[in-house]
Motif scaffolding. Structure first.
Motif, mmCIF file in Angstrom:
data_model
loop_
_atom_site.group_PDB
_atom_site.id
_atom_site.type_symbol
_atom_site.label_atom_id
_atom_site.label_comp_id
_atom_site.label_asym_id
_atom_site.label_seq_id
_atom_site.Cartn_x
_atom_site.Cartn_y
_atom_site.Cartn_z
ATOM 1 N N THR A 1 13.293 -13.904 -4.195
ATOM 2 C CA THR A 1 12.283 -13.250 -3.370
ATOM 3 C C THR A 1 11.807 -14.234 -2.305
ATOM 4 O O THR A 1 12.218 -15.399 -2.287
ATOM 5 C CB THR A 1 11.070 -12.803 -4.207
ATOM 6 N N LEU A 2 10.931 -13.759 -1.441
ATOM 7 C CA LEU A 2 10.351 -14.614 -0.410
ATOM 8 C C LEU A 2 8.950 -15.095 -0.793
ATOM 9 O O LEU A 2 8.239 -15.656 0.035
ATOM 10 C CB LEU A 2 10.302 -13.866 0.930
ATOM 11 N N ILE A 3 8.582 -14.880 -2.053
ATOM 12 C CA ILE A 3 7.281 -15.331 -2.539
ATOM 13 C C ILE A 3 7.263 -16.858 -2.600
ATOM 14 O O ILE A 3 8.200 -17.491 -3.087
ATOM 15 C CB ILE A 3 6.978 -14.749 -3.936
ATOM 16 N N THR B 1 0.807 -1.218 0.000
ATOM 17 C CA THR B 1 0.000 0.000 0.000
ATOM 18 C C THR B 1 0.842 1.271 0.000
ATOM 19 O O THR B 1 0.289 2.370 0.033
ATOM 20 C CB THR B 1 -0.947 0.024 1.206
ATOM 21 N N THR B 2 2.157 1.124 -0.027
ATOM 22 C CA THR B 2 3.064 2.266 -0.159
ATOM 23 C C THR B 2 4.141 1.887 -1.162
ATOM 24 O O THR B 2 4.455 0.701 -1.325
ATOM 25 C CB THR B 2 3.716 2.633 1.182
ATOM 26 N N PRO B 3 4.735 2.859 -1.842
ATOM 27 C CA PRO B 3 5.791 2.527 -2.809
ATOM 28 C C PRO B 3 6.966 1.847 -2.113
ATOM 29 O O PRO B 3 7.372 2.237 -1.016
ATOM 30 C CB PRO B 3 6.197 3.896 -3.364
ATOM 31 N N LEU B 4 7.494 0.816 -2.743
ATOM 32 C CA LEU B 4 8.638 0.097 -2.198
ATOM 33 C C LEU B 4 9.931 0.587 -2.818
ATOM 34 O O LEU B 4 9.972 0.960 -3.985
ATOM 35 C CB LEU B 4 8.493 -1.407 -2.464
ATOM 36 N N ALA B 5 10.989 0.553 -2.021
ATOM 37 C CA ALA B 5 12.332 0.791 -2.557
ATOM 38 C C ALA B 5 12.794 -0.472 -3.268
ATOM 39 O O ALA B 5 12.232 -1.559 -3.069
ATOM 40 C CB ALA B 5 13.289 1.145 -1.424
ATOM 41 N N GLY B 6 13.839 -0.333 -4.101
ATOM 42 C CA GLY B 6 14.284 -1.459 -4.913
ATOM 43 C C GLY B 6 14.550 -2.725 -4.130
ATOM 44 O O GLY B 6 14.085 -3.813 -4.503
ATOM 45 N N SER B 7 15.259 -2.636 -3.025
ATOM 46 C CA SER B 7 15.623 -3.823 -2.260
ATOM 47 C C SER B 7 14.417 -4.467 -1.580
ATOM 48 O O SER B 7 14.416 -5.674 -1.308
ATOM 49 C CB SER B 7 16.668 -3.464 -1.200
ATOM 50 N N GLU B 8 13.374 -3.681 -1.324
ATOM 51 C CA GLU B 8 12.209 -4.208 -0.616
ATOM 52 C C GLU B 8 11.422 -5.206 -1.455
ATOM 53 O O GLU B 8 10.704 -6.043 -0.906
ATOM 54 C CB GLU B 8 11.293 -3.057 -0.191
ATOM 55 N N TYR B 9 11.555 -5.140 -2.781
ATOM 56 C CA TYR B 9 10.838 -6.091 -3.629
ATOM 57 C C TYR B 9 11.276 -7.525 -3.361
ATOM 58 O O TYR B 9 10.534 -8.463 -3.597
ATOM 59 C CB TYR B 9 11.065 -5.755 -5.104
ATOM 60 N N TYR B 10 12.489 -7.685 -2.855
ATOM 61 C CA TYR B 10 13.032 -9.024 -2.668
ATOM 62 C C TYR B 10 12.711 -9.594 -1.291
ATOM 63 O O TYR B 10 12.986 -10.757 -1.025
ATOM 64 C CB TYR B 10 14.547 -8.994 -2.899
ATOM 65 N N THR B 11 12.126 -8.786 -0.424
ATOM 66 C CA THR B 11 11.832 -9.251 0.938
ATOM 67 C C THR B 11 10.343 -9.197 1.277
ATOM 68 O O THR B 11 9.954 -9.571 2.380
ATOM 69 C CB THR B 11 12.607 -8.414 1.968
ATOM 70 N N VAL B 12 9.512 -8.748 0.333
ATOM 71 C CA VAL B 12 8.087 -8.638 0.610
ATOM 72 C C VAL B 12 7.480 -10.033 0.761
ATOM 73 O O VAL B 12 7.862 -10.980 0.075
ATOM 74 C CB VAL B 12 7.383 -7.842 -0.511
#
Length: 506
Positions: free
Chosen positions: A496-498, A166-177
């Motif tokens: 990623t953690l998906i 629900t908020t913009p993610l920084a580049g590195s955050e895409y890999y830990t969501v």
């Protein structure tokens, strides 16, 4: 999803899209040019361009080869994938025969919707600082939330186990969501829509057709309540849908009314009619061609090309004058047998099997050909663009995301398929096409949805939420506990953690 007014902002949209793209590839590239975060969204015009960019993802319903309607049709019991052969579109073929896997699923069903969510999230962080009227800020905020809910609704129905962002993610955050529970996704959608409904206008002028209104948001909320896995929100669904529907057969408080003639729903020029609640706009003026078709520049309705017969030739006077297409989404014989005596048959099914047998027309049968084509979306030669773009990529027929007959039947279902109001809602849908009343029940509502909404991309989702998919789709290879949802695209799992959905190998 753009109106004519939106079209004038095409260049601005391109700049905004570059700015707010959610692709991880873009996040690693130093942006160039003048339209950077630090000096954009400085005025109302730029904020509006950003809003149009959020709307633009609505095109996923009927634009591009991997569109929602033809994909979801292919996995239902009423259609085959069709096309040119068993390998013509690995994703659509795999969904049709339930061999879809993480490498054959088109990643755009995941990434395009998350791009729309990213754009909404990003604009929401900027709007409060834009020097424009507070009422406009509130409206743009409401539209972003409604659009975000719509994109999440598609995602959660297709993939179920998805991240909630629900908020913009920084580049590195895409890999830990992490993925959220479906319950959390539904709660966010319902929150977004309730907040949007409080602000959105009840109606919009013609030049703003296609934008979210209070009625469209309430219709979407009612539908989401009905799908909510908690299973206890049918009363809430009925309340929202009743507000949208009004007195069955009459004009509702938001101006919605069933069209008198069912076939008029599919007249190309009959855009944003009284039955339309949420609609995707298309144009033949985008000048799209093969070189830029996949890059977001194409704004035509590709269902028109996909559903048309191959190498079609009109021979006799009784045959329609059609351009040729790619023969996807042919109807099954079983569906033909169900609808052949229904008054909606002619608007729904183009029976080229009969026309060919009568020597009125000829065509080359595609893969899984039955001779029964999806007439709602087959264009006529008069619809072929004479503009500068590639004709097959530039059809201008709009597509419905939600229309009034859909919400009538959804409300009747939310009411448990019983009672005077449910009966009146069912009767109104049937009376519009000249059918007599039939006793209301859940079975009757299910049967009516199948006929009324045929070929519009709803059938698979209906079967899944009713718990009927395993039976209806057993002959296609459907496995309960697996095929209710898509596999998550392979690339979304890398680094990623998906976690992959059950039943699909990584």
């Amino acid at each position: 999803m753009k109106t004519i007014k939106f079209k004038s902002l095409f260049v601005a949209i391109a700049m905004v899209i570059t700015l707010v793209s959610c692709s991880k590839d873009f996040l690693e590239v130093e942006p160039k040019g003048t339209n950077l975060e630090s000096n954009y969204y400085k005025n109302e015009s730029q904020a509006f361009a950003g809003l149009v960019a959020v709307y633009d993802i609505m095109n996923k319903n009927s634009g591009g080869f991997d569109n929602m309607v033809t994909m979801m049709n292919a996995g239902s019991d009423d259609h085959y994938a069709g096309g040119g052969g068993a390998t013509d579109g690995a994703g659509i073929q795999g969904f049709s025969n339930y061999t879809l896997n993480p490498t054959t699923i088109s990643g755009s069903f995941w990434s395009d919707h998350y791009q729309g969510i990213y754009r909404a999230n990003y604009l929401l962080t900027k709007l409060s600082d834009v020097p424009m009227d507070a009422s406009l800020i509130a409206r743009y905020t409401a539209e972003c939330k409604a659009l975000r809910a719509n994109y999440y609704f598609n995602l959660v129905r297709m993939f179920k186990n998805i991240p909630l962002i629900t908020t913009p993610l920084a580049g590195s955050e895409y890999y830990t969501v992490l993925q959220a529970t479906p319950a959390a996704i539904y709660a966010q959608m319902e929150k977004d829509l309730n907040e949007a409904i409080a602000v959105l206008p009840a109606t919009v002028p013609a030049e703003e057709a296609g934008r979210f209104t209070k009625g469209a948001a309430r219709a979407l909320l009612g539908k989401i309540y009905l799908y909510d896995p908690a299973g206890d929100k049918k009363a809430l669904a009925a309340t929202e849908l009743a507000a949208v529907n009004g007195t069955p057969g009459a004009t509702s408080q938001y101006g919605y009314k069933l069209l008198t003639n069912y076939k008029d729903l599919w007249v190309v020029d009959n855009k944003y009619n009284t039955e339309s609640i949420l609609e995707v706009g298309h144009t033949n003026a985008s000048s799209a061609y093969w070189g830029n078709w996949g890059g977001g520049a194409a704004e035509g309705n590709i269902i028109n090309t996909m559903c048309g017969p191959r190498n079609y030739t009109k021979i006799g006077a009784s045959a329609p004058d059609l351009p040729s297409g790619w023969s996807f989404n042919v109807f099954t014989q079983a569906f033909y047998d169900v609808i052949k005596t229904d008054p909606r048959f002619g608007a729904t099914v183009l029976d080229l099997k009969a026309l060919s047998a009568a020597n009125q027309a000829s065509y080359i049968g595609g893969y899984q050909d039955t001779g029964y084509f999806l007439n709602k979306f087959i264009p006529r030669k008069a619809d072929v663009t004479t503009g500068t773009g590639e004709p097959v990529l530039n059809y201008r027929q709009n597509s419905y995301v939600i229309r009034l007959a859909d919400t009538y039947l959804l409300e009747a279902e939310a009411l448990g398929g019983t009672g005077a109001r449910a009966q009146a809602l069912l009767d109104a849908v049937r009376a519009r096409v000249g059918l007599a009343s039939t006793p209301v029940s859940l079975a009757a509502i299910k049967a009516e949805r199948r006929l009324e909404l045929a070929g519009e991309g709803h059938r698979f989702f209906d079967l899944v939420r009713w718990g009927d998919a395993a039976t209806a789709l057993a002959s296609r290879g459907f496995k309960a506990g697996k095929n209710e949802v898509f596999p998550i695209p392979y690339k979304e799992l890398q680094n990623t953690l998906i976690v992959q959905n059950p039943g699909y190998s990584n």
